[in-house]
Design a protein around this motif. Sequence first.
Motif, PDB file in Angstrom:
ATOM      1  N   ILE A 102     -10.899   7.316  -6.385  1.00 39.54           N
ATOM      2  CA  ILE A 102     -10.789   8.550  -6.029  1.00 39.54           C
ATOM      3  C   ILE A 102     -10.613   8.890  -4.414  1.00 39.54           C
ATOM      4  O   ILE A 102     -10.210   9.875  -4.053  1.00 39.54           O
ATOM      5  N   SER A 103     -11.455   8.042  -3.475  1.00 40.02           N
ATOM      6  CA  SER A 103     -11.566   8.116  -2.324  1.00 40.02           C
ATOM      7  C   SER A 103     -10.010   8.341  -1.572  1.00 40.02           C
ATOM      8  O   SER A 103      -9.842   9.121  -0.977  1.00 40.02           O
ATOM      9  N   GLY A 104      -9.096   7.419  -1.937  1.00 42.95           N
ATOM     10  CA  GLY A 104      -7.902   7.202  -1.553  1.00 42.95           C
ATOM     11  C   GLY A 104      -7.141   8.283  -2.065  1.00 42.95           C
ATOM     12  O   GLY A 104      -6.349   8.850  -1.189  1.00 42.95           O
ATOM     13  N   LYS A 105      -6.992   8.499  -3.284  1.00 46.52           N
ATOM     14  CA  LYS A 105      -6.110   9.524  -3.723  1.00 46.52           C
ATOM     15  C   LYS A 105      -6.537  10.848  -3.292  1.00 46.52           C
ATOM     16  O   LYS A 105      -5.677  11.769  -3.058  1.00 46.52           O
ATOM     17  N   PHE A 129       0.844  -1.108   0.191  1.00 52.30           N
ATOM     18  CA  PHE A 129      -0.121  -0.203   0.030  1.00 52.30           C
ATOM     19  C   PHE A 129       0.789   1.257   0.044  1.00 52.30           C
ATOM     20  O   PHE A 129       0.520   2.128  -0.859  1.00 52.30           O
ATOM     21  N   GLU A 130       1.989   1.259   0.592  1.00 52.27           N
ATOM     22  CA  GLU A 130       2.785   2.411   0.814  1.00 52.27           C
ATOM     23  C   GLU A 130       3.409   2.538  -0.563  1.00 52.27           C
ATOM     24  O   GLU A 130       3.659   3.767  -1.225  1.00 52.27           O
ATOM     25  N   ARG A 131       3.775   1.683  -1.305  1.00 52.02           N
ATOM     26  CA  ARG A 131       4.449   1.433  -2.520  1.00 52.02           C
ATOM     27  C   ARG A 131       3.510   2.044  -3.486  1.00 52.02           C
ATOM     28  O   ARG A 131       3.562   3.013  -4.352  1.00 52.02           O
ATOM     29  N   LYS A 132       2.243   2.069  -3.418  1.00 51.34           N
ATOM     30  CA  LYS A 132       1.257   2.487  -4.377  1.00 51.34           C
ATOM     31  C   LYS A 132       0.918   3.854  -3.854  1.00 51.34           C
ATOM     32  O   LYS A 132       0.796   4.698  -5.193  1.00 51.34           O
ATOM     33  N   ILE A 133       1.188   4.208  -2.791  1.00 52.74           N
ATOM     34  CA  ILE A 133       1.113   5.782  -2.471  1.00 52.74           C
ATOM     35  C   ILE A 133       2.111   6.646  -3.052  1.00 52.74           C
ATOM     36  O   ILE A 133       2.061   7.620  -3.752  1.00 52.74           O
ATOM     37  N   HIS A 134       3.370   5.728  -3.127  1.00 52.59           N
ATOM     38  CA  HIS A 134       4.658   6.389  -3.563  1.00 52.59           C
ATOM     39  C   HIS A 134       4.163   6.548  -4.984  1.00 52.59           C
ATOM     40  O   HIS A 134       4.822   7.775  -5.661  1.00 52.59           O
ATOM     41  N   SER A 135       3.691   5.658  -5.676  1.00 54.13           N
ATOM     42  CA  SER A 135       3.541   5.791  -7.265  1.00 54.13           C
ATOM     43  C   SER A 135       2.701   6.876  -7.479  1.00 54.13           C
ATOM     44  O   SER A 135       2.781   7.559  -8.692  1.00 54.13           O
ATOM     45  N   PHE A 136       1.539   7.050  -6.771  1.00 56.64           N
ATOM     46  CA  PHE A 136       0.680   7.996  -6.914  1.00 56.64           C
ATOM     47  C   PHE A 136       1.120   9.461  -6.795  1.00 56.64           C
ATOM     48  O   PHE A 136       1.122  10.408  -7.505  1.00 56.64           O
ATOM     49  N   LEU A 137       2.207   9.586  -5.566  1.00 57.67           N
ATOM     50  CA  LEU A 137       2.827  10.992  -5.508  1.00 57.67           C
ATOM     51  C   LEU A 137       3.762  11.334  -6.641  1.00 57.67           C
ATOM     52  O   LEU A 137       3.816  12.380  -6.970  1.00 57.67           O
ATOM     53  N   ILE A 138       4.637  10.162  -6.971  1.00 60.70           N
ATOM     54  CA  ILE A 138       5.329  10.350  -8.329  1.00 60.70           C
ATOM     55  C   ILE A 138       4.645  10.985  -9.448  1.00 60.70           C
ATOM     56  O   ILE A 138       4.723  12.087 -10.145  1.00 60.70           O
ATOM     57  N   GLU A 139       3.003  10.414  -9.827  1.00 61.25           N
ATOM     58  CA  GLU A 139       2.321  10.840 -10.733  1.00 61.25           C
ATOM     59  C   GLU A 139       1.981  12.131 -10.328  1.00 61.25           C
ATOM     60  O   GLU A 139       1.629  13.119 -11.244  1.00 61.25           O
ATOM     61  N   TYR A 153     -21.716  12.540   0.361  1.00 65.98           N
ATOM     62  CA  TYR A 153     -22.061  12.319  -0.814  1.00 65.98           C
ATOM     63  C   TYR A 153     -21.521  12.678  -2.115  1.00 65.98           C
ATOM     64  O   TYR A 153     -20.968  13.786  -2.128  1.00 65.98           O
ATOM     65  N   GLY A 154     -21.114  11.797  -3.107  1.00 68.43           N
ATOM     66  CA  GLY A 154     -20.418  12.032  -4.077  1.00 68.43           C
ATOM     67  C   GLY A 154     -20.133  10.967  -4.777  1.00 68.43           C
ATOM     68  O   GLY A 154     -20.590   9.753  -4.990  1.00 68.43           O
ATOM     69  N   MET A 155     -19.323  11.050  -6.031  1.00 66.94           N
ATOM     70  CA  MET A 155     -18.887  10.038  -7.135  1.00 66.94           C
ATOM     71  C   MET A 155     -17.432  10.409  -7.559  1.00 66.94           C
ATOM     72  O   MET A 155     -17.122  11.502  -7.356  1.00 66.94           O
ATOM     73  N   SER A 156     -16.922   9.653  -8.338  1.00 65.06           N
ATOM     74  CA  SER A 156     -15.586   9.743  -9.058  1.00 65.06           C
ATOM     75  C   SER A 156     -15.883  11.149  -9.828  1.00 65.06           C
ATOM     76  O   SER A 156     -14.830  11.904 -10.031  1.00 65.06           O
ATOM     77  N   GLU A 157     -16.940  11.323 -10.430  1.00 63.44           N
ATOM     78  CA  GLU A 157     -16.895  12.574 -11.455  1.00 63.44           C
ATOM     79  C   GLU A 157     -17.065  13.839 -10.576  1.00 63.44           C
ATOM     80  O   GLU A 157     -16.719  14.795 -11.037  1.00 63.44           O
ATOM     81  N   THR A 158     -17.452  13.927  -9.264  1.00 66.88           N
ATOM     82  CA  THR A 158     -17.157  14.806  -8.491  1.00 66.88           C
ATOM     83  C   THR A 158     -16.026  14.967  -7.530  1.00 66.88           C
ATOM     84  O   THR A 158     -16.160  15.993  -6.726  1.00 66.88           O
ATOM     85  N   LEU A 159     -14.946  14.080  -7.856  1.00 63.71           N
ATOM     86  CA  LEU A 159     -13.810  14.231  -7.304  1.00 63.71           C
ATOM     87  C   LEU A 159     -14.183  13.855  -5.961  1.00 63.71           C
ATOM     88  O   LEU A 159     -13.695  14.892  -5.006  1.00 63.71           O
ATOM     89  N   SER A 160     -14.547  12.903  -5.454  1.00 65.58           N
ATOM     90  CA  SER A 160     -15.055  12.241  -4.014  1.00 65.58           C
ATOM     91  C   SER A 160     -16.532  13.256  -3.594  1.00 65.58           C
ATOM     92  O   SER A 160     -17.351  13.512  -4.663  1.00 65.58           O
ATOM     93  N   HIS A 161     -16.507  13.632  -2.447  1.00 67.19           N
ATOM     94  CA  HIS A 161     -17.871  14.255  -2.198  1.00 67.19           C
ATOM     95  C   HIS A 161     -18.163  15.669  -2.528  1.00 67.19           C
ATOM     96  O   HIS A 161     -17.319  16.456  -2.514  1.00 67.19           O
ATOM     97  N   ILE A 162     -19.360  16.208  -2.730  1.00 64.34           N
ATOM     98  CA  ILE A 162     -19.677  17.459  -2.890  1.00 64.34           C
ATOM     99  C   ILE A 162     -20.658  17.888  -1.695  1.00 64.34           C
ATOM    100  O   ILE A 162     -21.285  18.949  -1.784  1.00 64.34           O
ATOM    101  N   ALA A 163     -20.875  16.976  -0.862  1.00 64.57           N
ATOM    102  CA  ALA A 163     -22.053  17.226   0.443  1.00 64.57           C
ATOM    103  C   ALA A 163     -21.717  16.504   1.324  1.00 64.57           C
ATOM    104  O   ALA A 163     -21.318  15.301   1.178  1.00 64.57           O
ATOM    105  N   LEU A 164     -22.130  16.984   2.614  1.00 62.76           N
ATOM    106  CA  LEU A 164     -21.816  16.211   3.709  1.00 62.76           C
ATOM    107  C   LEU A 164     -23.021  16.300   4.522  1.00 62.76           C
ATOM    108  O   LEU A 164     -23.916  17.079   4.628  1.00 62.76           O
ATOM    109  N   LYS A 165     -23.543  15.138   5.423  1.00 60.54           N
ATOM    110  CA  LYS A 165     -24.744  15.078   6.333  1.00 60.54           C
ATOM    111  C   LYS A 165     -24.217  14.667   7.617  1.00 60.54           C
ATOM    112  O   LYS A 165     -23.655  13.465   7.757  1.00 60.54           O
ATOM    113  N   GLU A 166     -24.643  15.406   8.538  1.00 62.43           N
ATOM    114  CA  GLU A 166     -23.969  15.295   9.805  1.00 62.43           C
ATOM    115  C   GLU A 166     -24.754  14.020  10.577  1.00 62.43           C
ATOM    116  O   GLU A 166     -25.861  13.691  10.492  1.00 62.43           O
TER     117      GLU A 166
END
Length: 343
Positions: free
Chosen positions: A86-89, A19-29, A174-187
């Motif tokens: 998108i959630s992890g990124k 998992f750490e190596r995958k994060i490393h790859s994303f950071l390079i990107e 509330y969100g989706m990949s196309e909204t780059l994670s969430h666009i609304a929150l519910k407490e």
Amino acid sequence: MVIDFNNLNINNLHFQTDFERKIHSFLIEWLSDSQTVTVKTSGSTGAPKIFEIEKNKMLNSAKMTCDFLELYKNNTALVCLPIEYISGKMMVVRAFERKLQLIISDPSLKPLEDLHSEIDFCALTPLQVENSLDKIHYIKNLIIGGAAVSESLKTKITQTLQHTNTPTGIYETYGMSETLSHIALKEIHPEQNNYFTVFDQISIAKDERGCLKISAPNLNNEILETNDLVEIKNENQFRFLGRIDHVINSGGAKIFPEELEALVKKEMQNEVVFLGLEDESLGQKLIAVIEGKESDDLIKKIEGIQYEKSFHKPKEIIFVEEIPRTQNGKVNRIELRRMIERS
């Protein structure tokens, strides 16, 4: 492992786990000259898709969340969601945008197992929360996404935190990949709200089907037309009713399975999914699929629930050992239907 985004130098970091190596790859990107990064959708409502997202729009999304939750430089955050999605990124991008201290914990059902001190921010799936209730009081701001938060889980959260003197704020996203994670929150805690509140610079409306339309120019150049049926309270708040592609048409009556699932989960802890199977006389026959060992007690519970309409009561109850889920924890209704039809 902790990454200090206030003094980021990835050449001095030692990534050891997969998992750490995958994060490393994303950071390079992320730190490359490219203006975009590659993101994969979860595939919970269809075949997974891969598409390119502009980095500046991801930064806009990160700023919205960090501003709403009042996250500041050197605050601590924990990432334990798959970096392919998108959630992890976005957890990494939020740490980059706000210069946070980012703790890395391998995605698992118990990602907080080694957490013994307070942190400022974390994002979890409902299943991860279910298995981490003894640790959530360590988190100042917790967002829960990837699937709806059941009524039974909300009750467990309240019961867990009512005797702790902590400022924990918990929100469903509330969100989706196309909204780059969430666009609304519910407490969810300390108050329980029924409506999602959208971030600033987000506009919402309904289309002719009754589905949510989202205008978020800082996140996506297009008006996003969802398949999510909603009730709009005002220009900033809405209530999710269910996905239009999940709606069951049984004998001419439209049934929203998500509403039935929320009702049933007030009475039982097992995962329950409502589906419509093809039926000659009804068109679709309403069934309830329960995860776990077959039990007369569970059957009595689900049959004894006070449903709003008589046709909301399932015609058949099926038990499965395990309900299929996508890699990021969402119920995979498509695969579940295939399983039932094959059996």
